[in-house]
Every structure is written in C-alpha cells, then in structure tokens.
Design an enzyme around this catalytic site. Structure first.
Site, PDB file in Angstrom:
ATOM      1  N   SER A 157       4.974  -7.998  -2.450  1.00 55.15           N
ATOM      2  CA  SER A 157       4.829  -9.421  -2.758  1.00 55.15           C
ATOM      3  C   SER A 157       3.873 -10.133  -1.817  1.00 55.15           C
ATOM      4  O   SER A 157       3.190 -11.079  -2.227  1.00 55.15           O
ATOM      5  CB  SER A 157       6.201 -10.107  -2.716  1.00 55.15           C
ATOM      6  OG  SER A 157       7.063  -9.567  -3.685  1.00 55.15           O
ATOM      7  N   HIS A 179       6.853 -13.601   0.709  1.00 57.58           N
ATOM      8  CA  HIS A 179       6.152 -14.313  -0.355  1.00 57.58           C
ATOM      9  C   HIS A 179       5.366 -15.496   0.212  1.00 57.58           C
ATOM     10  O   HIS A 179       4.180 -15.689  -0.087  1.00 57.58           O
ATOM     11  CB  HIS A 179       7.141 -14.829  -1.396  1.00 57.58           C
ATOM     12  CG  HIS A 179       7.994 -13.772  -2.023  1.00 57.58           C
ATOM     13  ND1 HIS A 179       9.008 -13.144  -1.341  1.00 57.58           N
ATOM     14  CD2 HIS A 179       7.985 -13.235  -3.276  1.00 57.58           C
ATOM     15  CE1 HIS A 179       9.608 -12.270  -2.143  1.00 57.58           C
ATOM     16  NE2 HIS A 179       8.994 -12.299  -3.316  1.00 57.58           N
TER      17      HIS A 179
END
Length: 380
Positions: free
Chosen positions: A254, A319
């Site tokens: 991610s 993220h």
C-alpha cells in the site's frame, strides 16, 4: 563539428551537417536563415511532424542564431528544458490536428496517445512524447512487481489453504518477507513486505491501482523515476509504522501504491485545466473514494477489530506515509517531464528531507524500543 541526425528523423543511414557550411566563422552558433534553408532544401524526405519541431526551434530564437548544443539535445531526444522552452515559444508551427483527431493509428500508437492525454497536462509535451515514444525499454517494473505479488500470494494461499486474513496463520507470519518489529534488524523486511498481502481484497485493490496508474506513469516518466517513487513509498510506509505504531507488523504494497496514486491525483489537480483525460472529475472522485475506503478499513481494523486480539493488528500509517511521499516527491517527478531532476533545487530539498527522515528512523529503530520500554509481541 558534425553530428548524425539519421536516428532522430527515422532514417536508416547517418546524415552529417558540417560546421564550415553552417558556421563559417566558427562561432559555435548557426544562423537561422542558413539552417532553415538547408533543412527545407535537403534532398532527404524528413518526417513532417519532427521537421515542424526542428523548425520551431530555429524560428523561435530571437537572436537569429541557434546553438549547436540545443540541436544536439534535440537530435538525441534528451530531456532538455532549453528545448522545451524553444518548442513552447515556437508552438505556432505545431498547430496541426490535435492528437485525438489523428486517424489510421495502430493499436500501440492509440494506447500511447491515450497515455499522453492521461498523464501529461501540456499539448506540446504530449506531441513530443507521442512522436518520440519507443516500445524499448518497456514499462516492466510495475508489471514485474505485480506478478511477483500475485505469485507469492497464491503460493501462501495454497500452502495455508486460506485466502483471507492470512496474517492470522502462524506460518504466514514466519515468512522472511513480512516486516515484524521483532525482526527489524533484518533490513530487507522494510522492503520485502510489499510482496505479502493479507487477503484477496488487499491484493486485488493494490494490483488494480498500480497497473492502471503505474504502467502509464512508467511509460511516460521511465522505469528509474517510477521505481524510485514506488520504493520510496514502500520504505516510508514501513519506517513510519516502526515509529508511530511500534508493535504492528506490516504486509502489503500500500505504501508504494498510494505514492503512485497520490502523485498522479495531485498532478491532475495542479494541472486541472490542461488535463485532457476523459471523465477526469468522475475518475478523480472514484479514486478518492476507493483510497479513502481502504484507509478507513485499515483504521477500523486497527482500533475496533472483530478479530482475535492475540493476532497482529493492521496499521494504516503505511497508507498515509505513501500518500505524503507521492504528493511531495512524486508531484515533482511528474511535473518535470522535460527537465532533469538533478537540475532542480526543490528536488534536492525533498531528497535531503527524505534522507533526514531515513536517518531518524534508523536511530529510532536502534535505540527507541529499549529507551521507551516498548513491549513488542514475540516474533514468530
């Protein structure tokens, strides 16, 4: 001085222009009228679109002369801010039909045209990329990373007979690829965790986004720039988790995916008026919804897990750190299509900031766990 222009014009044999003919006084510059006359009356059949660019370069010079170095950069298709300015000033000679109206193109050229309008905000840059694009080297980095991620996931899925929440299998967490705070001395884990995924949902989301966004970006900006951006997002993700969520293991790509996505979305927003990608507002909304839902899911699983408390809890910081890398480093990479990064002061500021963060994270991982008395879960 002489130089070959056969490669640039798509000719199979080399053609040389002698300096005594173009620059009899040996000043290092070519008179515009001399060079224009030579090109227009040259016996060889030149590519009209590339001839337009060449004439735009010589006609845009206000001093009535052209430097040899500018011509050499043009012939060799190097990134050059001087060429970009020259073509921008002489774009009146480039006003043919726009790329979207060209007909009779093959499948690959149509895809290149799509990529040009998808990634580049300036019509001049699109035309230059469209006409100088070559299939070699192909955009292999994102494709190889995605293939390896799928193969690794399938191997563990078959071995564990489990295709979701694989982190709750002890054998999965014993993998030498997973980042675990108890194994932080094994430096490769700060990168290799990007090949491990918790389940089909995470793998599918990451693979889809990095192929849809990463491959066009790599086609335009090259493997070095995009691999640097992706790997910087991956490294920033694991290091940020090791600082802010010190007990959490990390799996998934991610960090790199969000670096690509946030860089592209920020580039679209910054150049909104010039972007010609179809349905850009709808696509922007869908991308933001998908990215936000993935972050929201990670936050929910971290703080309100309907899962065994004994298992490793996911972290959402990878993220967010990937997105920060994309907006800072990535936006500069995507903005400077024609100019070398090392010539930009802002690029070195970002590199210095990233190195500073890297050194701080190394210091933190060596000393902070013991100084703060953090009780990390035992490594599998």
């Amino acid at each position: 001085m002489s130089f070959g222009c056969g490669v640039f014009f798509g000719l199979k044999k080399d053609v040389t222009f002698d300096q005594p003919l173009l620059d009899p006084e040996n000043t290092g510059f070519i008179a515009v009228e001399n060079f224009t006359s030579l090109v227009e009356h040259h016996e060889l059949q030149l590519d009209p679109s590339k001839l337009d660019m060449l004439l735009a370069l010589v006609q845009s010079n206000e001093d009535g002369q052209v430097c040899y170095q500018e011509l050499i950069e043009l012939m060799s298709s190097k990134r050059s801010s001087s060429f970009r300015r020259a073509i921008a000033n002489g774009r009146r000679t480039l006003q043919r039909e726009i790329l979207l109206d060209e007909t009779g193109l093959g499948l690959y050229k149509r895809f290149v045209r799509y990529v040009a309008y998808e990634i580049l905000p300036c019509e001049t840059d699109r035309r230059w990329y469209f006409h100088q694009n070559r299939l070699c080297p192909p955009p292999v980095f994102i494709a190889i990373v995605t293939i390896v991620q799928i193969i690794v996931f399938m191997c563990y899925g078959i071995m564990l007979n489990k295709w979701v929440l694989q982190t709750y299998q002890p054998d999965f967490m014993k993998s030498p690829l997973v980042y675990h705070p108890g194994h932080r001395a094994q430096v490769w884990r700060f990168f290799s965790y990007m090949f491990m995924h918790v389940g089909l949902e995470q793998l599918g989301f990451n693979a889809l986004l990095q192929l849809m966004i990463g491959v066009p970006l790599e086609m335009v900006h090259g493997i070095l720039r995009i691999s640097l951006l992706y790997m910087a997002g991956v490294l920033a993700g694991s290091l940020t988790v090791s600082i802010t969520d010190m007990r959490a293991p990390v799996v998934g790509g991610s960090g790199g995916v969000y670096a690509l996505c946030s860089a592209h979305l920020a580039n679209v927003v910054m150049n909104w008026a010039g972007m010609r990608c179809p349905y850009k507002l709808l696509r922007m909304i869908l991308a933001l919804v998908c990215m936000s839902s993935e972050v929201g899911r990670a936050v929910w699983l971290r703080f309100s897990p309907p899962l065994p408390s004994s298992g490793p809890q996911p972290s959402f910081m990878a993220h967010l750190s990937g997105a920060v890398v994309g907006i800072s480093m990535g936006l500069l990479i995507l903005r400077s299509y024609e100019e070398s990064l090392q010539k930009q002061c802002s690029w070195w500021v970002i590199v210095f900031s990233f190195i500073t963060f890297l050194l701080f994270a190394i210091f933190w991982n060596i000393f902070a766990y013991e100084l703060l008395g953090v009780q990390i879960p035992p490594p599998p």
